[in-house]
Each structure stands twice: as structure tokens, then as C-alpha cells.
Scaffold this motif. Structure first.
Motif, PDB file in Angstrom:
ATOM      1  N   THR A  95      19.385   5.709  13.904  1.00 20.98           N
ATOM      2  CA  THR A  95      19.488   6.267  12.558  1.00 20.98           C
ATOM      3  C   THR A  95      19.890   7.735  12.572  1.00 20.98           C
ATOM      4  OG1 THR A  95      17.104   6.744  12.600  1.00 20.98           O
ATOM      5  CG2 THR A  95      17.796   4.653  11.601  1.00 20.98           C
ATOM      6  N   ASP A  96      20.170   8.262  13.784  1.00 20.90           N
ATOM      7  CA  ASP A  96      20.587   9.661  13.918  1.00 20.90           C
ATOM      8  C   ASP A  96      21.386   9.786  15.213  1.00 20.90           C
ATOM      9  OD1 ASP A  96      20.614  12.535  14.504  1.00 20.90           O
ATOM     10  OD2 ASP A  96      19.151  12.686  12.876  1.00 20.90           O
ATOM     11  N   GLU A  97      22.518  10.481  15.142  1.00 20.35           N
ATOM     12  CA  GLU A  97      23.359  10.609  16.331  1.00 20.35           C
ATOM     13  C   GLU A  97      22.672  11.372  17.467  1.00 20.35           C
ATOM     14  OE1 GLU A  97      25.875  14.452  14.648  1.00 20.35           O
ATOM     15  OE2 GLU A  97      26.813  12.483  14.740  1.00 20.35           O
ATOM     16  N   ARG A  98      21.624  12.128  17.171  1.00 20.69           N
ATOM     17  CA  ARG A  98      20.912  12.840  18.216  1.00 20.69           C
ATOM     18  C   ARG A  98      20.181  11.895  19.171  1.00 20.69           C
ATOM     19  NH1 ARG A  98      17.696  17.107  14.541  1.00 20.69           N
ATOM     20  NH2 ARG A  98      17.504  15.194  13.309  1.00 20.69           N
ATOM     21  N   GLN A  99      20.004  10.644  18.758  1.00 25.67           N
ATOM     22  CA  GLN A  99      19.377   9.662  19.634  1.00 25.67           C
ATOM     23  C   GLN A  99      20.310   9.218  20.766  1.00 25.67           C
ATOM     24  OE1 GLN A  99      18.278   7.445  15.761  1.00 25.67           O
ATOM     25  NE2 GLN A  99      16.887   6.587  17.282  1.00 25.67           N
ATOM     26  N   LEU A 100      21.599   9.511  20.635  1.00 30.18           N
ATOM     27  CA  LEU A 100      22.568   9.022  21.613  1.00 30.18           C
ATOM     28  C   LEU A 100      22.379   9.654  22.990  1.00 30.18           C
ATOM     29  CD1 LEU A 100      25.800   8.888  19.429  1.00 30.18           C
ATOM     30  CD2 LEU A 100      24.421   6.967  20.259  1.00 30.18           C
ATOM     31  N   ALA A 101      21.917  10.887  23.045  1.00 33.17           N
ATOM     32  CA  ALA A 101      21.732  11.545  24.349  1.00 33.17           C
ATOM     33  C   ALA A 101      20.730  10.771  25.202  1.00 33.17           C
ATOM     34  CB  ALA A 101      21.276  12.985  24.153  1.00 33.17           C
ATOM     35  N   GLY A 102      19.628  10.372  24.592  1.00 32.12           N
ATOM     36  CA  GLY A 102      18.638   9.609  25.323  1.00 32.12           C
ATOM     37  C   GLY A 102      19.141   8.240  25.728  1.00 32.12           C
ATOM     38  N   LEU A 103      19.917   7.590  24.845  1.00 30.68           N
ATOM     39  CA  LEU A 103      20.457   6.269  25.164  1.00 30.68           C
ATOM     40  C   LEU A 103      21.487   6.357  26.286  1.00 30.68           C
ATOM     41  CD1 LEU A 103      20.873   4.768  21.575  1.00 30.68           C
ATOM     42  CD2 LEU A 103      19.107   4.251  23.260  1.00 30.68           C
ATOM     43  N   ARG A 104      22.253   7.428  26.301  1.00 31.78           N
ATOM     44  CA  ARG A 104      23.240   7.611  27.371  1.00 31.78           C
ATOM     45  C   ARG A 104      22.522   7.693  28.718  1.00 31.78           C
ATOM     46  NH1 ARG A 104      25.186  11.861  25.522  1.00 31.78           N
ATOM     47  NH2 ARG A 104      26.905  10.991  24.299  1.00 31.78           N
ATOM     48  N   ALA A 105      21.392   8.368  28.736  1.00 24.78           N
ATOM     49  CA  ALA A 105      20.621   8.491  29.977  1.00 24.78           C
ATOM     50  C   ALA A 105      20.029   7.154  30.408  1.00 24.78           C
ATOM     51  CB  ALA A 105      19.508   9.519  29.793  1.00 24.78           C
ATOM     52  N   GLN A 106      19.833   6.257  29.449  1.00 21.70           N
ATOM     53  CA  GLN A 106      19.280   4.939  29.758  1.00 21.70           C
ATOM     54  C   GLN A 106      20.354   3.917  30.130  1.00 21.70           C
ATOM     55  OE1 GLN A 106      16.551   3.564  26.628  1.00 21.70           O
ATOM     56  NE2 GLN A 106      16.199   5.701  26.069  1.00 21.70           N
ATOM     57  N   GLY A 107      21.596   4.360  30.193  1.00 20.70           N
ATOM     58  CA  GLY A 107      22.662   3.473  30.621  1.00 20.70           C
ATOM     59  C   GLY A 107      23.408   2.772  29.517  1.00 20.70           C
ATOM     60  N   TYR A 108      23.208   3.174  28.263  1.00 20.26           N
ATOM     61  CA  TYR A 108      23.974   2.562  27.170  1.00 20.26           C
ATOM     62  C   TYR A 108      25.429   3.010  27.275  1.00 20.26           C
ATOM     63  CZ  TYR A 108      20.037   0.410  24.869  1.00 20.26           C
ATOM     64  OH  TYR A 108      18.974  -0.411  24.588  1.00 20.26           O
ATOM     65  N   GLN A 109      26.341   2.050  27.105  1.00 18.24           N
ATOM     66  CA  GLN A 109      27.755   2.310  27.387  1.00 18.24           C
ATOM     67  C   GLN A 109      28.598   2.592  26.145  1.00 18.24           C
ATOM     68  OE1 GLN A 109      27.016  -1.493  28.783  1.00 18.24           O
ATOM     69  NE2 GLN A 109      27.954  -1.205  30.785  1.00 18.24           N
ATOM     70  N   TYR A 110      28.237   1.956  25.018  1.00 17.39           N
ATOM     71  CA  TYR A 110      29.053   2.106  23.805  1.00 17.39           C
ATOM     72  C   TYR A 110      28.129   2.282  22.603  1.00 17.39           C
ATOM     73  CZ  TYR A 110      33.087   0.386  26.435  1.00 17.39           C
ATOM     74  OH  TYR A 110      34.097   0.238  27.357  1.00 17.39           O
ATOM     75  N   VAL A 111      28.681   2.925  21.595  1.00 14.63           N
ATOM     76  CA  VAL A 111      28.016   2.995  20.299  1.00 14.63           C
ATOM     77  C   VAL A 111      29.007   2.525  19.246  1.00 14.63           C
ATOM     78  CG1 VAL A 111      28.641   5.461  20.044  1.00 14.63           C
ATOM     79  CG2 VAL A 111      26.842   4.457  18.602  1.00 14.63           C
ATOM     80  N   LEU A 112      28.536   1.633  18.385  1.00 13.43           N
ATOM     81  CA  LEU A 112      29.338   1.156  17.263  1.00 13.43           C
ATOM     82  C   LEU A 112      28.981   1.986  16.042  1.00 13.43           C
ATOM     83  CD1 LEU A 112      31.248  -0.904  15.869  1.00 13.43           C
ATOM     84  CD2 LEU A 112      29.212  -2.302  15.434  1.00 13.43           C
ATOM     85  N   LEU A 113      29.955   2.753  15.563  1.00 10.90           N
ATOM     86  CA  LEU A 113      29.762   3.456  14.296  1.00 10.90           C
ATOM     87  C   LEU A 113      29.966   2.420  13.191  1.00 10.90           C
ATOM     88  CD1 LEU A 113      29.247   6.147  12.812  1.00 10.90           C
ATOM     89  CD2 LEU A 113      31.722   6.450  12.723  1.00 10.90           C
ATOM     90  N   ASP A 114      28.882   1.795  12.813  1.00 12.58           N
ATOM     91  CA  ASP A 114      28.912   0.722  11.815  1.00 12.58           C
ATOM     92  C   ASP A 114      28.853   1.343  10.429  1.00 12.58           C
ATOM     93  OD1 ASP A 114      28.337  -1.441  10.121  1.00 12.58           O
ATOM     94  OD2 ASP A 114      27.261  -2.516  11.700  1.00 12.58           O
ATOM     95  N   GLY A 115      29.832   1.036   9.600  1.00 11.57           N
ATOM     96  CA  GLY A 115      29.875   1.590   8.250  1.00 11.57           C
ATOM     97  C   GLY A 115      28.682   1.240   7.391  1.00 11.57           C
ATOM     98  N   TYR A 116      27.785   0.431   7.924  1.00 12.01           N
ATOM     99  CA  TYR A 116      26.563   0.108   7.202  1.00 12.01           C
ATOM    100  C   TYR A 116      25.726   1.360   6.918  1.00 12.01           C
ATOM    101  CZ  TYR A 116      22.747  -3.040   5.828  1.00 12.01           C
ATOM    102  OH  TYR A 116      21.782  -3.723   5.118  1.00 12.01           O
ATOM    103  N   TRP A 117      25.976   2.427   7.684  1.00  9.50           N
ATOM    104  CA  TRP A 117      25.237   3.668   7.437  1.00  9.50           C
ATOM    105  C   TRP A 117      25.507   4.184   6.033  1.00  9.50           C
ATOM    106  CZ3 TRP A 117      27.614   8.222   6.103  1.00  9.50           C
ATOM    107  CH2 TRP A 117      28.980   8.349   6.387  1.00  9.50           C
ATOM    108  N   ARG A 118      26.717   3.934   5.535  1.00  5.37           N
ATOM    109  CA  ARG A 118      27.022   4.348   4.158  1.00  5.37           C
ATOM    110  C   ARG A 118      26.227   3.514   3.159  1.00  5.37           C
ATOM    111  NH1 ARG A 118      31.784   7.437   3.859  1.00  5.37           N
ATOM    112  NH2 ARG A 118      33.121   7.361   5.708  1.00  5.37           N
ATOM    113  N   VAL A 119      26.139   2.219   3.401  1.00  7.21           N
ATOM    114  CA  VAL A 119      25.403   1.323   2.512  1.00  7.21           C
ATOM    115  C   VAL A 119      23.939   1.736   2.434  1.00  7.21           C
ATOM    116  CG1 VAL A 119      24.735  -1.077   2.095  1.00  7.21           C
ATOM    117  CG2 VAL A 119      26.985  -0.562   3.071  1.00  7.21           C
TER     118      VAL A 119
END
Length: 491
Positions: free
Chosen positions: A404-428
Motif C-alpha cells: 500500500t506504499d512504495e516505501r515497502q519495496l525496499a524491504g521486499l527487494r531484500a527478500q528476493g522479490y523480483q517484480y512489482v505490478l503497478l496495478d491501477g487498482y490503487w486509483r480505485v
């Protein structure tokens, strides 16, 4: 005239509309995908989310299906057919009590069944479809109790209410209406059965409480959900905290713009008929409550009560069937038969046109293409911004986490997450915390017209807390994004 062929024929038409291109639809909202995940977890013996949305009965009922299949389409199909069954139970009851002709019965089914709201909710995987089945049983049983005031009839009402509360906390909204009707009846029947009634209402909470404790959860978890819903401890990720929001025009505007005008015309016609036939308070309370009056109480109380709370079209779920019935019941009193038939036929045609524009035209969903791209590129750990529409299309060896916040991506990157889908559902959902991510170059992108639909945004105004006008403005702004599904590599 035999009503059964007309009833069955109209229900088959509605079922066809609910199932048409369903395989191309995917989960239309976050809750549908999340409910699917909870059922899958429950089938594996994980009861950690049994009380999510205060709906343990819903998840337990679908758990056997989860043992047999992971197919989201299977869950959608079963749910869609249950919604049609609920409509059929209601229409058959109204037709019998009001002695409708076969044509009027079919008209009632088509008016309600082709409505945009019930078609949308009849193609998802939420509690709405099962709610309609139990709601029809509650209406039928309580009307019978008013006309045959026996302890057994009253306890049957309580049984339906208990079943509804197992499925969805929204059955709490029926309690004030039942109280109003009991006060009107004023026969004191409840005093003779209140102990048995309370025990019957408590049984599901005791049974599921035992299951929850056995799974390591607090005994009060289910009841705690009610408290957190009414008194949230903090604002949600969209910034909405209050549960009260007075707006007397919201639902009337929605009905005027997105549903058949016959619904409000039928409401007005029923009010006029009751006013014209009103015999006075004393005489009115001395006679059995007519069906039109009974349904008018339900529709009017629901419209008034829901106007006090945070809003979304789903707030009309329990009002929609009574409104459709009032349109037929008042129409047959005020219009010639041919005029009513023509009005119902025209209303059904307009409804189908709206279904085509809002539900069928944006198909197919592009989430399967996103999932296929990820498999081709060996992705096993993926993040998604707010939306979970991708989840049903991933393989068992792939993991999806919602942020729910792009700041969470740093931690996920460290956990081995490879991709993030910018899902337009955030607008909804109104969670605008991805500005930096949006400015980066994507590795792939897809269109998603479903994420631009005004009805989808309105259905989330309960979550965002936005007004009717602000919600539609957000929908128009989202339509400017032609590629709302974008994949980014996490480096």
C-alpha cells in the motif's frame, strides 16, 4: 395461468447474463480475490482469517469447493448461480402472495435480475449472492410470522437471521427493520420466545468461537470485528475512518444514473397507493400487513438507514429486490396491463445495454497476460499495488504480496522479490502512494478498461469515503491512463 414456466424462463435469461463471458472477467475487486485466498487457506487447515469481514459461515461453506479446485472461475460460477437462486426464491414468493400473472412474474425477475448492481455483484466472489438467498428466506419467514403469529414462526425468523449473520455482518442492518415491524405488530409474541431466540442467535457465535479458539484465536475475535467496524482504531490506507456520512442524495443519484427509473417510480407509486388507501393508524394496525406495505417498509428503512452511513451501491443490496417488487406491484395497480408489460420490457432492454457497456465491453481482463509474462521470465515473487486481481492466475510456486506504499519495496527487494505490478487498482481504492514508482520505466504494460468503470469506483466509495461526485471524478481521471497495469523490475 401457470407462473412456473415464466419464472424459470426469466431466471434462465438472468443466469445467462450472469455467466456470459464470466471466464474472461477474473476477480472484479479486491475482496473477491481475497475471499478466494481465504477459502484456499481454510481448505489447507489454516483458520487464521476465518473471521475476516465477520463472515465465517461463507468461508466454511466454500471450503469443500477449495478442497476440489483452485479455479477462481468455479467459485464465481457457483456464486453466480446462488445469486440467481436467491432472486428466484424472492420472486416466487412475491408472485404467490400477490397472485401475479406469469408475465408479471417474469417482469419482476428480469427487472431485478438485469439491474447493473445485482449483475455486477452476481459475477464476483463475495457474500452478496448467498446473502440474497438467506435474505429471501428472512423476508418470507417474517411476513409469514406477521400473518401467523406462532412461536415456531418467530423462531424460524430468528434462524434465518442467525444464518445471515454467519455469512455477513450486514444482516445487522435488518435488525432495526425487524424491530419496527414487531412494534407495528405489537402482539408481544417475542416475550414468549425471547430466551430460545437468544440461544438460537448465540449458537453460531459459540460454535465458531470454539473453532477459533482451537485454531489459536481469541474467543471474542468475531464480536471484535463488529466493534472495529463501528469504531475503527485508525483511518484505513485510503484515509477514511468515520463510519457515518449523511448524504440523502447518494443512493437516489445512483438509482437515477445507473439503474432503471422504474425502481424509483415504483417506490413513489407504492407510497401514493399507501397514502390513498390509508385507513388510519388504529385500523391499519388491526389488519394483516399487506405485502406492498411490508416491502415498502423494508425499502424505505434501508434507503433511509443506509443514507446515514458511508456509502457504496452495495448498500442497496437488500433494498433492490423490494424496490423491484414495488415497481411491479404498484405498476399493476396504476397502469393497464399492456403498459406495465411495455415498461418492464423497456426497462430490461435498457438494463442489458448498461450491462454491456459497464461489464461486458471492458472484457477480457489482462491479468492472465500479466501472469503469463511473469512465468515466461521466471518470476516467482511478485508485489502488487493494492490490487489482487493477478492472484488467481499465478502458479502455486509463485507468491504475490500486496503493498500500500512504495516505501515497502525496499524491504521486499531484500527478500528476493523480483517484480512489482503497478496495478491501477490503487486509483480505485484511493491509495495514492506510488508517485516515484510511476515515474520509472516499466518492462511491460497492459490496458485494463475494467479499472476505469464508474461502478467499480462507486463500489469502493465505502472504502475511500469520497462523495458521489468526487468518486465519479476519480473514475474520469483514471480513464486517462490507457495502460494501468505496468510491471517494474525490482533491482
Amino acid at each position: 395461468m401457470n407462473r412456473l414456466p415464466w419464472l424459470v424462463g426469466a431466471l434462465l435469461v438472468v443466469a445467462g447474463l450472469r455467466l456470459w463471458r464470466l471466464a474472461e472477467a477474473g476477480p472484479p475487486d479486491y475482496d473477491s480475490a481475497h475471499n478466494w485466498q481465504i477459502v484456499q487457506a481454510l481448505a489447507r487447515g489454516d483458520f487464521s482469517q476465518l473471521f475476516h469481514h465477520g463472515s465465517p459461515g461463507f468461508y466454511v461453506l466454500y471450503a469443500p469447493v477449495g478442497l476440489l479446485t483452485r479455479s477462481f472461475l468455479a467459485f464465481q460460477t457457483i456464486n453466480a448461480l446462488l445469486g440467481v437462486a436467491g432472486l428466484g426464491l424472492f420472486a416466487a414468493w412475491v408472485a404467490r402472495r400477490a397472485a401475479l400473472t406469469g408475465l408479471e412474474t417474469a417482469g419482476l425477475v428480469l427487472l431485478a435480475g438485469t439491474g447493473l448492481l445485482l449483475t455486477f455483484s452476481g459475477r464476483d466472489f463475495t457474500m452478496a449472492s448467498l446473502n440474497l438467498v438467506v435474505y429471501a428466506g428472512l423476508l418470507r419467514s417474517h411476513f409469514a410470522r406477521l400473518h401467523r403469529p406462532t412461536p415456531h414462526a418467530w423462531l424460524r425468523v430468528v434462524g434465518w437471521l442467525a444464518a445471515g449473520l454467519c455469512l455477513d455482518y450486514k444482516f445487522l442492518f435488518t435488525l432495526p427493520i425487524l424491530v419496527v415491524l414487531e412494534v407495528w405488530q405489537a402482539d408481544g409474541l417475542w416475550r414468549r420466545v425471547w430466551g430460545r431466540a437468544l440461544l438460537l442467535l448465540a449458537l453460531p457465535y459459540i460454535a465458531f468461537g470454539v473453532v477459533g479458539v482451537a485454531a489459536g484465536q481469541p474467543w471474542y475475535r468475531w464480536l471484535g470485528f463488529y466493534v472495529r467496524t463501528v469504531f475503527p482504531r485508525a483511518a484505513n490506507v485510503a484515509g477514511r475512518q468515520s463510519t457515518l456520512h449523511l448524504d440523502l442524495g447518494y443512493y437516489f443519484r445512483y438509482l437515477t444514473q445507473f439503474e432503471s427509473p422504474l425502481l424509483l417510480a415504483g417506490l413513489a407509486g407504492a407510497v401514493w397507493l399507501v397514502w390513498r388507501q390509508w385507513p388510519g393508524w388504529r385500523m391499519a394496525r388491526a389488519q394483516p400487513l399487506p405485502l406492498t406495505w411490508y416491502l415498502l417498509v423494508w425499502a424505505g428503512c434501508l434507503l433511509a438507514g443506509m443514507s446515514l452511513l458511508i456509502k457504496a451501491p452495495r448498500g442497496l443490496l437488500f433494498a433492490y429486490l423490494p424496490l423491484a417488487a414495488l415497481a411491479v406491484l404498484s405498476g399493476r395497480r396504476l397502469l393497464p396491463g399492456w403498459a406495465l408489460a411495455a415498461a418492464l420490457l423497456a426497462a430490461g432492454g435498457v438494463n442489458v445495454f448498461r450491462i454491456q457497456q459497464a461489464i461486458y465491453a471492458p472484457l477480457p481482463t489482462q491479468y492472465p497476460q500479466v501472469a503469463a509474462w511473469l512465468r515466461q521470465h521466471g518470476a516467482t515473487k511478485i508485489a502488487s499495488t493494492v490490487g489482487q486481481g493477478l492472484a488467481p492466475y499465478l502458479s502455486k510456486n509463485q507468491t504475490l504480496v500486496v503493498i500500500t506504499d512504495e516505501r515497502q519495496l525496499a524491504g521486499l527487494r531484500a527478500q528476493g522479490y523480483q517484480y512489482v505490478l503497478l496495478d491501477g487498482y490503487w486509483r480505485v481504492a484511493g491509495v495514492a502512494r506510488f508517485d516515484s514508482l510511476r515515474r520509472q520505466p516499466s518492462v511491460a504494460a497492459w490496458s485494463a478498461p475494467q479499472l476505469h468503470q464508474p461502478l467499480l469506483f462507486l463500489e469502493h466509495s465505502e472504502f475511500t469515503g469520497l462523495s458521489y461526485d468526487a468518486t465519479l471524478a476519480a473514475s474520469r481521471a483514471a480513464a486517462a491512463d490507457s495502460l494501468p497495469l505496468r510491471l517494474y523490475r525490482l533491482r
